[in-house]
Write an enzyme that holds these catalytic residues in place. Structure first.
Site, short mmCIF file in Angstrom:
data_model
loop_
_atom_site.label_atom_id
_atom_site.label_comp_id
_atom_site.label_asym_id
_atom_site.label_seq_id
_atom_site.Cartn_x
_atom_site.Cartn_y
_atom_site.Cartn_z
CG LEU A 1 -95.47 69.09 44.38
CD1 LEU A 1 -96.60 70.10 44.29
CD2 LEU A 1 -95.44 68.25 43.11
CG ASN B 1 -89.33 82.62 50.46
OD1 ASN B 1 -89.45 83.73 51.00
ND2 ASN B 1 -88.24 81.89 50.59
CE1 TYR C 1 -91.06 65.33 53.37
CE2 TYR C 1 -92.44 63.83 54.62
CZ TYR C 1 -92.15 64.47 53.44
OH TYR C 1 -92.94 64.26 52.33
NE ARG D 1 -89.59 58.69 47.70
CZ ARG D 1 -90.18 59.71 47.07
NH1 ARG D 1 -91.37 60.11 47.50
NH2 ARG D 1 -89.61 60.30 46.05
P1 NAD Z 1 -88.70 64.27 44.99
O1 NAD Z 1 -87.59 64.25 45.96
O2 NAD Z 1 -88.60 63.41 43.76
O3 NAD Z 1 -89.00 65.75 44.49
C1 NAD Z 1 -88.78 66.89 45.26
C2 NAD Z 1 -88.25 67.98 44.33
O4 NAD Z 1 -88.05 69.19 45.08
C3 NAD Z 1 -86.91 67.61 43.70
O5 NAD Z 1 -86.91 67.94 42.33
C4 NAD Z 1 -85.91 68.50 44.47
O6 NAD Z 1 -84.74 68.78 43.73
C5 NAD Z 1 -86.77 69.71 44.76
N1 NAD Z 1 -86.31 70.48 45.91
C6 NAD Z 1 -85.96 70.02 47.14
N2 NAD Z 1 -85.59 71.03 47.93
C7 NAD Z 1 -85.72 72.18 47.18
C8 NAD Z 1 -85.48 73.54 47.44
N3 NAD Z 1 -85.02 73.96 48.64
N4 NAD Z 1 -85.71 74.44 46.46
C9 NAD Z 1 -86.14 74.03 45.23
N5 NAD Z 1 -86.39 72.75 44.93
C10 NAD Z 1 -86.17 71.82 45.91
O7 NAD Z 1 -90.03 63.88 45.80
P2 NAD Z 1 -91.54 63.70 45.32
O8 NAD Z 1 -91.96 62.33 45.69
O9 NAD Z 1 -91.72 64.15 43.93
O10 NAD Z 1 -92.29 64.69 46.32
C11 NAD Z 1 -92.81 65.94 45.90
C12 NAD Z 1 -93.60 66.58 47.03
O11 NAD Z 1 -94.67 65.73 47.42
C13 NAD Z 1 -92.78 66.85 48.29
O12 NAD Z 1 -93.17 68.08 48.85
C14 NAD Z 1 -93.16 65.72 49.20
O13 NAD Z 1 -93.03 66.07 50.56
C15 NAD Z 1 -94.61 65.48 48.81
N6 NAD Z 1 -95.03 64.09 49.13
C16 NAD Z 1 -94.64 63.05 48.33
C17 NAD Z 1 -95.03 61.76 48.67
C18 NAD Z 1 -94.67 60.57 47.83
O14 NAD Z 1 -94.97 59.46 48.23
N7 NAD Z 1 -94.07 60.70 46.65
C19 NAD Z 1 -95.78 61.53 49.82
C20 NAD Z 1 -96.12 62.62 50.62
C21 NAD Z 1 -95.76 63.90 50.25
N1 UDP Z 2 -88.57 50.05 54.02
C1 UDP Z 2 -87.94 48.82 54.01
N2 UDP Z 2 -86.87 48.65 53.18
C2 UDP Z 2 -86.40 49.63 52.37
C3 UDP Z 2 -87.04 50.89 52.39
C4 UDP Z 2 -88.12 51.07 53.24
O1 UDP Z 2 -88.34 47.90 54.73
O2 UDP Z 2 -85.44 49.39 51.63
C5 UDP Z 2 -89.75 50.25 54.89
C6 UDP Z 2 -89.64 51.44 55.83
O3 UDP Z 2 -89.00 51.06 57.03
C7 UDP Z 2 -91.09 51.80 56.01
C8 UDP Z 2 -91.73 51.48 54.66
O4 UDP Z 2 -90.84 50.55 54.03
O5 UDP Z 2 -91.69 51.02 57.00
C9 UDP Z 2 -91.92 52.69 53.77
O6 UDP Z 2 -90.68 53.40 53.72
P1 UDP Z 2 -90.44 54.65 52.79
O7 UDP Z 2 -89.05 55.11 53.06
O8 UDP Z 2 -90.79 54.31 51.38
O9 UDP Z 2 -91.48 55.74 53.23
P2 UDP Z 2 -92.15 56.20 54.62
O10 UDP Z 2 -93.57 55.81 54.47
O11 UDP Z 2 -91.49 55.51 55.76
O12 UDP Z 2 -91.91 57.66 54.64
#
Ligand code: NAD
Ligand code: UDP
Length: 316
Positions: A76, A102, A148, A189
């Site tokens: 994650l 990795n 990303y 977000r």
């Molecule tokens: P988050 O930013 O809260 O968590 C990410 C974690 O990864 C953090 O603890 C950060 O410190 C750690 N991290 C970042 N880079 C790192 C590195 N190089 N080495 C070690 N640790 C590292 O975000 P989240 O919402 O918990 O997301 C977790 C995962 O789920 C991510 O891979 C994200 O892309 C994926 N994801 C989340 C969402 C969502 O809506 N929350 C949606 C799609 C995908």
């Molecule tokens: N957004 C917004 N105001 C904010 C943050 C986000 O209007 O303060 C909008 C953003 O432009 C997008 C949607 O909300 O259309 C979801 O944004 P987020 O950054 O949560 O995630 P995304 O789905 O874009 O990765």
């Protein structure tokens, strides 16, 4: 019933989703190693777990290799908020790509099963609606979101290549916008931004006219889906995990204002570049293969999240 105890590694374990996953794995009787570089995660998220003898925390960057004997790897680690992943885009690509190499290399070496956290962003600004797993996406390779989106796409490629080339036991989930307690108040977000602004009676900033849509999944539902996927048999994915309820960002703002009784005004700002216009998961595959679908409606999830941020803001 408890499944057999697994030694699990959760990269990004101190983050929003990772901390909930660690907690759930411990509750299921597994051993958990959380690995994190604390870029967006925090010790606070996992403080309650530190006293558990089945839990360990390692400060490590997934860009560097590591050798640990485990049975399950949940990869994650990666900043998920556009604000954070655009802060150092080169590092974001490294985290996704080298992190996947990795962790897949580790899985190969110790014969662990690995689950890769991918994202709805692999669909880009989608021409197919709702998004099904067989849609290849519409992603700008050179825009501000590419570090990303493309990083995650290459990670998926690596997962499938390690599987075909080295028979690594793999799983891919595509997570759609997920929210809940423990999101960082400055995470950037939309759900956390709107709730924090509304609770402070400050302006709510809409990027664009607010007509863009998202589908918001409550964190508990997502964690259930992740566990079901890891335990599934003969199913690699990719599988969409998200809540198919679709709302405009303006509707979200109005709901948050109503639920917080806020005096906040909604302020339109310039649309973000490459901001997807519509997003909603087709979850037929998850329903069929995992018997999974979200249980928590948006309003209920928002109430829980609002209560969390309210508590946090009271603490000061
Ligand atoms: P988050 O930013 O809260 O968590 C990410 C974690 O990864 C953090 O603890 C950060 O410190 C750690 N991290 C970042 N880079 C790192 C590195 N190089 N080495 C070690 N640790 C590292 O975000 P989240 O919402 O918990 O997301 C977790 C995962 O789920 C991510 O891979 C994200 O892309 C994926 N994801 C989340 C969402 C969502 O809506 N929350 C949606 C799609 C995908
Ligand atoms: N957004 C917004 N105001 C904010 C943050 C986000 O209007 O303060 C909008 C953003 O432009 C997008 C949607 O909300 O259309 C979801 O944004 P987020 O950054 O949560 O995630 P995304 O789905 O874009 O990765």
């Amino acid at each position: 019933m408890l499944s057999a105890t697994k030694r699990t590694l959760v990269t990004g374990g101190a983050g929003f989703l990772g901390s909930f996953l660690c907690e759930r794995l411990l509750a299921e009787g597994h051993e958990v190693i959380a690995l994190d570089n604390f870029f967006t995660g925090s010790k606070r998220n996992i403080t309650p777990l530190l006293g558990n003898s089945s839990f360990e925390l390692i400060r490590h960057d997934v860009v560097e290799p590591i050798l640990i004997e485990v049975d399950w790897i949940f990869n994650l680690a990666c900043p998920a908020s556009p604000v954070h992943y655009q802060y150092n885009p080169v590092k974001t690509v490294k985290t996704s790509v080298m992190g996947a190499i990795n962790m897949l290399g580790l899985a190969k070496r110790v014969q662990a099963q690995i689950l890769q956290a991918s994202t709805s962003e692999v669909y880009g600004d989608p021409e197919v609606h709702p998004q099904t797993e067989d849609y290849w996406g519409s992603v700008n390779p050179i825009g501000p979101r590419s570090c990303y989106d493309e990083g995650k796409r290459v990670a998926e490629t690596l997962v499938m290549d390690y599987h075909r080339q080295n028979q690594v036991d793999v799983k891919i989930i595509r997570i759609f916008n997920t929210y809940g307690p423990r999101m960082h108040p400055n995470d950037g977000r939309v759900v956390s931004n709107f709730i924090v602004a509304a609770l402070n009676n400050e302006p709510i900033t809409l990027f664009g006219d607010g007509s863009q849509t998202r589908s918001f999944c409550y964190v508990d539902d997502l964690i259930e889906g992740i566990l079901r996927m890891m335990q599934s048999k003969d199913f690699i994915g990719p599988v969409n995990l998200g809540n198919p309820g679709e709302f405009t960002v303006m509707e979200l703002a109005q709901k948050v204002i109503q639920l917080t009784n806020s005096r906040s005004q909604v302020i339109p700002r310039e649309k973000r570049k490459d901001d997807p216009i519509r997003r909603r998961p087709d979850i037929s595959l998850a329903q069929q293969k995992l018997g999974w679908q979200p249980q928590v409606p948006l309003e209920e999830g928002l109430q829980k999240t609002i209560a969390y941020f309210d508590g946090l803001l009271q603490e000061g």
